[in-house]
Motif scaffolding. Structure first.
Motif, PDB file in Angstrom:
ATOM      1  N   GLY A  37       0.813  -1.217   0.000  1.00 16.82           N
ATOM      2  CA  GLY A  37       0.000   0.000   0.000  1.00 16.82           C
ATOM      3  C   GLY A  37       0.843   1.262   0.000  1.00 16.82           C
ATOM      4  O   GLY A  37       0.380   2.345  -0.348  1.00 16.82           O
ATOM      5  N   TYR A  38       2.111   1.108   0.401  1.00 16.85           N
ATOM      6  CA  TYR A  38       3.025   2.241   0.455  1.00 16.85           C
ATOM      7  C   TYR A  38       3.816   2.401  -0.845  1.00 16.85           C
ATOM      8  O   TYR A  38       4.666   3.280  -0.950  1.00 16.85           O
ATOM      9  CB  TYR A  38       3.984   2.082   1.641  1.00 16.85           C
ATOM     10  CG  TYR A  38       3.291   2.235   2.970  1.00 16.85           C
ATOM     11  CD1 TYR A  38       3.275   3.453   3.627  1.00 16.85           C
ATOM     12  CD2 TYR A  38       2.618   1.173   3.557  1.00 16.85           C
ATOM     13  CE1 TYR A  38       2.622   3.603   4.836  1.00 16.85           C
ATOM     14  CE2 TYR A  38       1.956   1.314   4.768  1.00 16.85           C
ATOM     15  CZ  TYR A  38       1.969   2.528   5.395  1.00 16.85           C
ATOM     16  OH  TYR A  38       1.313   2.670   6.589  1.00 16.85           O
ATOM     17  N   MET A  39       3.564   1.509  -1.808  1.00 17.41           N
ATOM     18  CA  MET A  39       4.237   1.649  -3.110  1.00 17.41           C
ATOM     19  C   MET A  39       3.238   1.414  -4.242  1.00 17.41           C
ATOM     20  O   MET A  39       3.585   0.892  -5.293  1.00 17.41           O
ATOM     21  CB  MET A  39       5.426   0.684  -3.209  1.00 17.41           C
ATOM     22  CG  MET A  39       5.092  -0.756  -2.930  1.00 17.41           C
ATOM     23  SD  MET A  39       6.542  -1.851  -3.061  1.00 17.41           S
ATOM     24  CE  MET A  39       7.039  -2.024  -1.367  1.00 17.41           C
ATOM     25  N   ASP A  40       1.969   1.782  -4.006  1.00 14.59           N
ATOM     26  CA  ASP A  40       0.938   1.589  -5.027  1.00 14.59           C
ATOM     27  C   ASP A  40       1.028   2.689  -6.087  1.00 14.59           C
ATOM     28  O   ASP A  40       1.794   3.646  -5.933  1.00 14.59           O
ATOM     29  CB  ASP A  40      -0.450   1.517  -4.373  1.00 14.59           C
ATOM     30  CG  ASP A  40      -0.963   2.881  -3.940  1.00 14.59           C
ATOM     31  OD1 ASP A  40      -0.136   3.795  -3.755  1.00 14.59           O
ATOM     32  OD2 ASP A  40      -2.182   3.032  -3.777  1.00 14.59           O
ATOM     33  N   PRO A  41       0.257   2.578  -7.183  1.00 14.28           N
ATOM     34  CA  PRO A  41       0.350   3.573  -8.267  1.00 14.28           C
ATOM     35  C   PRO A  41       0.105   5.017  -7.827  1.00 14.28           C
ATOM     36  O   PRO A  41       0.618   5.944  -8.458  1.00 14.28           O
ATOM     37  CB  PRO A  41      -0.729   3.108  -9.249  1.00 14.28           C
ATOM     38  CG  PRO A  41      -0.811   1.635  -9.030  1.00 14.28           C
ATOM     39  CD  PRO A  41      -0.607   1.444  -7.564  1.00 14.28           C
ATOM     40  N   GLY A  42      -0.660   5.198  -6.755  1.00  9.69           N
ATOM     41  CA  GLY A  42      -0.883   6.561  -6.243  1.00  9.69           C
ATOM     42  C   GLY A  42       0.417   7.195  -5.779  1.00  9.69           C
ATOM     43  O   GLY A  42       0.664   8.391  -5.987  1.00  9.69           O
ATOM     44  N   ASN A  43       1.270   6.381  -5.157  1.00  2.79           N
ATOM     45  CA  ASN A  43       2.595   6.870  -4.754  1.00  2.79           C
ATOM     46  C   ASN A  43       3.428   7.268  -5.966  1.00  2.79           C
ATOM     47  O   ASN A  43       4.152   8.256  -5.937  1.00  2.79           O
ATOM     48  CB  ASN A  43       3.363   5.773  -3.998  1.00  2.79           C
ATOM     49  CG  ASN A  43       2.737   5.435  -2.666  1.00  2.79           C
ATOM     50  OD1 ASN A  43       1.685   4.830  -2.616  1.00  2.79           O
ATOM     51  ND2 ASN A  43       3.370   5.820  -1.595  1.00  2.79           N
ATOM     52  N   LEU A 254      11.707  -1.183   2.865  1.00  3.37           N
ATOM     53  CA  LEU A 254      11.711  -1.581   1.460  1.00  3.37           C
ATOM     54  C   LEU A 254      10.780  -0.679   0.656  1.00  3.37           C
ATOM     55  O   LEU A 254      11.102  -0.264  -0.464  1.00  3.37           O
ATOM     56  CB  LEU A 254      11.272  -3.045   1.314  1.00  3.37           C
ATOM     57  CG  LEU A 254      12.287  -4.113   1.726  1.00  3.37           C
ATOM     58  CD1 LEU A 254      11.647  -5.497   1.688  1.00  3.37           C
ATOM     59  CD2 LEU A 254      13.510  -4.082   0.813  1.00  3.37           C
ATOM     60  N   ALA A 255       9.620  -0.386   1.241  1.00  3.47           N
ATOM     61  CA  ALA A 255       8.661   0.515   0.578  1.00  3.47           C
ATOM     62  C   ALA A 255       9.260   1.911   0.422  1.00  3.47           C
ATOM     63  O   ALA A 255       9.065   2.571  -0.612  1.00  3.47           O
ATOM     64  CB  ALA A 255       7.365   0.581   1.383  1.00  3.47           C
ATOM     65  N   PHE A 256       9.999   2.368   1.450  1.00  2.44           N
ATOM     66  CA  PHE A 256      10.662   3.677   1.366  1.00  2.44           C
ATOM     67  C   PHE A 256      11.683   3.686   0.228  1.00  2.44           C
ATOM     68  O   PHE A 256      11.788   4.655  -0.522  1.00  2.44           O
ATOM     69  CB  PHE A 256      11.350   4.014   2.692  1.00  2.44           C
ATOM     70  CG  PHE A 256      12.271   5.203   2.611  1.00  2.44           C
ATOM     71  CD1 PHE A 256      11.766   6.473   2.389  1.00  2.44           C
ATOM     72  CD2 PHE A 256      13.643   5.042   2.739  1.00  2.44           C
ATOM     73  CE1 PHE A 256      12.604   7.574   2.298  1.00  2.44           C
ATOM     74  CE2 PHE A 256      14.487   6.132   2.653  1.00  2.44           C
ATOM     75  CZ  PHE A 256      13.970   7.406   2.432  1.00  2.44           C
ATOM     76  N   PHE A 257      12.423   2.586   0.096  1.00  3.16           N
ATOM     77  CA  PHE A 257      13.402   2.495  -0.991  1.00  3.16           C
ATOM     78  C   PHE A 257      12.719   2.656  -2.352  1.00  3.16           C
ATOM     79  O   PHE A 257      13.198   3.381  -3.223  1.00  3.16           O
ATOM     80  CB  PHE A 257      14.139   1.143  -0.937  1.00  3.16           C
ATOM     81  CG  PHE A 257      14.830   0.787  -2.220  1.00  3.16           C
ATOM     82  CD1 PHE A 257      16.023   1.408  -2.587  1.00  3.16           C
ATOM     83  CD2 PHE A 257      14.275  -0.147  -3.097  1.00  3.16           C
ATOM     84  CE1 PHE A 257      16.652   1.098  -3.790  1.00  3.16           C
ATOM     85  CE2 PHE A 257      14.898  -0.462  -4.288  1.00  3.16           C
ATOM     86  CZ  PHE A 257      16.095   0.162  -4.641  1.00  3.16           C
ATOM     87  N   VAL A 258      11.566   1.981  -2.542  1.00  6.81           N
ATOM     88  CA  VAL A 258      10.846   2.057  -3.825  1.00  6.81           C
ATOM     89  C   VAL A 258      10.359   3.478  -4.083  1.00  6.81           C
ATOM     90  O   VAL A 258      10.548   4.038  -5.174  1.00  6.81           O
ATOM     91  CB  VAL A 258       9.670   1.059  -3.859  1.00  6.81           C
ATOM     92  CG1 VAL A 258       8.782   1.295  -5.082  1.00  6.81           C
ATOM     93  CG2 VAL A 258      10.183  -0.370  -3.857  1.00  6.81           C
TER      94      VAL A 258
END
Length: 623
Positions: A37-43, A254-258
């Protein structure tokens, strides 16, 4: 109240593992479902817009958002592990039905906004990779409904494995993108220092916060941690809290990295080349090959986008199920739930794309993230209250430092949102041809939500949470009656709601009828499911109510009373008169909780409506 995600609740065994590593591994998984949810298309949309317009300047917002997310997700996991309640269930047990309906409505809007981002992201990825038109791509996304159904039937561990594979695809794609882009590391580090270039950057920054700290993830995490079956002792709970925190730290970093990779990619390619207006994912994809000199860059970008959309859509469905079941106690088939959620996102997407063309998808994605950010306060504030409550958390409440930090995070988010709402409404009033309409619609609505937010913030400080009066144990009834005396009533109906008020109502009924009268205990199931499906409803609360009603009957029968029961479904002021008028009763006895003020008006109205609809005397007794 039923178990959260009952079909997979406690399905992963963490005990009797041969090594510490295998035990830790058994707890790992929930946070990876959260991390998607932290790397979805909205991000992607907010990160690309931020990187292309402001270079590396907003990297610090991503870092701050990630730290906020880690704190809030750990609080959410703590709530689920300790109380065995998800956030929606805890809210339902704490607030009045009226407040819960509003919170449910807001949570559903957040799910729809999130789903809009996933629909558009998936459709864009399909369009970029296979050259399928965007609207057809949007319609194709309905098919992932069946993927979720397949995965949930295979068990939570299979679903977690599937999501981890998608996360790995996204991660590896961006490792190669970074190799192609060759960002300036000095500027990357400088971007971690807080700065706000201008007003437009604030809008993007709030979008980034909304895209990173997602409200539905707070509901989801508090439920997913309950899929682990562990020792419920104090030592076992402490261990579960520790391992879940490690799980969250790894997955969210990991999500922050993306996210950082997407923003850095936009900064190193578009901003560096003076292309400040690249906010559309399609434009980003188109320019990557010529700017980076590799045909693989856009392909990897599209593959990662599809993986991000697909993984997010699975977790979004689960969050929708948790929110509906938790707030409304209403269970429907997951595929029906998924199609409803998906259609809510698809219909506006198709309409907007049809009218304004494919160029507006970036604006739609960023708007969806701002909507998510606006809803955050209504999820965060109850969560902080719940995990700070000593009685609710049974000694595992958060400490003062964590409480203060949590409230600072909530204040930052709510303040940013308040400023955004004020600026947006102010702009509409200045540019609108009919400002009076806005004064009578949008402005009162904004004030209404502000009052609700203040109520949620201050209520627990002013009024201490009462122990729930529902599901009062029948065995605690103190029955007072005499076998001698003169009794006037032969057929007596007694309305019961499994609260302490039942005791007073039953004792007053005994004074009227004694041991020889016939008593009918009436209880009305008031869940949303009961309102919609009536007597066909088969949810957890109905089963509990039916069981308690039979226990009342058995206890009273053992004491020599002639008792029968009647279970109704829907609104009491409609159902009870139907039961009374179809029977042959002398009197109806009802207990109350001694409401005052506003509640007295509400319940008074209910009693008035009921009184006018029945043809027998009504005895109201106060607790």
């Amino acid at each position: 109240m039923g178990k959260s995600l009952e079909e997979v609740h406690g399905s992963v065994v963490t005990q009797n593992k041969k090594s510490v590593f295998r035990k830790i591994l058994a707890f790992f998984g929930p946070a990876y479902l959260i991390s998607v949810g932290y790397m979805d298309p909205g991000n992607w949309a907010t990160d690309i817009a931020g990187g292309s317009q402001f270079g590396y300047a907003l990297l610090w917002v991503l870092l701050m958002s990630n730290m906020m997310a880690l704190l809030l997700q750990s609080l959410s996991a703590r709530l689920g592990i300790v109380t065995q309640r998800d956030l929606a269930q805890a809210s339902r047990e704490t607030y009045s039905p009226f407040i819960n309906y509003i919170l449910y409505f807001l949570a559903e809007i957040a799910i729809a906004a999130c789903d809009l981002a996933e629909v558009l992201g998936m459709a864009i990825g399909i369009n970029l990779l296979f050259d399928i038109p965007l609207i057809e791509g949007v319609i194709i996304t309905v098919l992932d409904t069946f993927l979720l159904l397949f995965l949930i039937n295979k068990g939570i561990r299979k679903m977690e494995a599937f999501i981890i594979v998608l996360v790995a695809i996204i991660g590896f794609s961006f490792i190669f993108e970074m190799i192609f882009a060759q960002p300036e590391m000095g500027k990357v580090i400088y971007g971690l220092i807080p700065s706000m270039p201008n007003e437009a950057a604030l809008y993007i920054a709030i979008g980034i916060i909304g895209a990173t700290v997602m409200p539905h993830n707070l509901y989801l995490h508090s439920s997913l941690v309950q899929t682990r079956n562990f020792d419920r002792s104090n030592v076992g709970i402490k261990q579960a809290l520790k391992y879940n925190f490690i799980d969250s730290a790894i997955a969210l970093n990991l999500a922050f990295f993306v996210n950082a990779a997407i923003l850095i990619l936009a900064a190193a390619t578009f901003y560096k080349n003076g292309m400040y207006e690249v906010a559309e994912i399609q434009d980003a994809h188109r320019f990557l090959a010529p700017l980076l000199g590799s045909k693989w860059a856009p392909i990897l970008f599209a593959v990662a986008l599809i993986a991000a959309g697909q993984s997010s859509t699975v977790t979004g469905t689960l969050a929708g199920q948790i929110i509906m079941e938790g707030y409304l106690n209403l269970r429907i088939q997951p595929w029906v739930r998924r199609i409803i959620t998906r259609l809510i996102a698809i219909v506006p997407a198709v309409i907007v794309i049809s009218i304004f063309g494919e160029s507006v998808t970036g604006k739609l994605l960023i708007l969806s993230q701002v909507i998510l950010s606006l809803q955050l306060g209504f999820a965060i504030i109850p969560l902080i209250h719940f995990v700070s409550d000593k009685s609710k958390m049974k000694g595992f409440h958060i400490g003062k430092v964590t409480q203060i930090t949590s409230w600072i995070v909530a204040t930052i988010i709510v303040s940013l949102n308040a400023k955004l709402v004020f600026d947006e409404i102010n702009g509409w009033l200045e540019t609108s041809e009919n400002p009076l309409l806005l004064w009578f619609t949008v402005v009162p609505l904004a004030f209404g939500f502000l009052i609700l937010l203040l109520y949620i913030v201050f209520k627990p400080f002013i009024v201490k949470t009462k122990t729930s009066i529902l599901n009062h144990s029948p065995h605690n009834l103190k029955l007072q009656f005499s076998k001698t005396g003169i009794y006037s009533k032969k057929e007596i109906a007694v309305s019961v709601d499994f609260s302490n008020a039942d005791e007073v109502a039953l004792n007053n009924a005994f004074q009227l009828g004694g041991i020889d009268a016939k008593y009918t205990l009436i209880h009305v199931v008031e869940t949303v499911g009961a309102l919609v499906y009536g007597e066909k409803i088969d949810d957890h609360e109905t089963l509990i109510d039916e069981k308690l009603l039979n226990e009342y009957k058995n206890i009273l029968s053992e004491k020599g009373f002639k008792v029968q029961t009647k279970l109704g479904f829907g609104k009491p002021n409609k159902v009870i008169p139907n039961i009374i008028n179809e029977g042959n009763f002398d009197i109806l006895v009802m207990g109350t909780h001694g409401h005052t003020g506003f509640k007295d008006l509400i319940f008074g109205t209910t009693v008035d409506k009921l009184r006018h609809k029945i043809s027998i005397p009504l005895l109201i007794v106060k607790n």
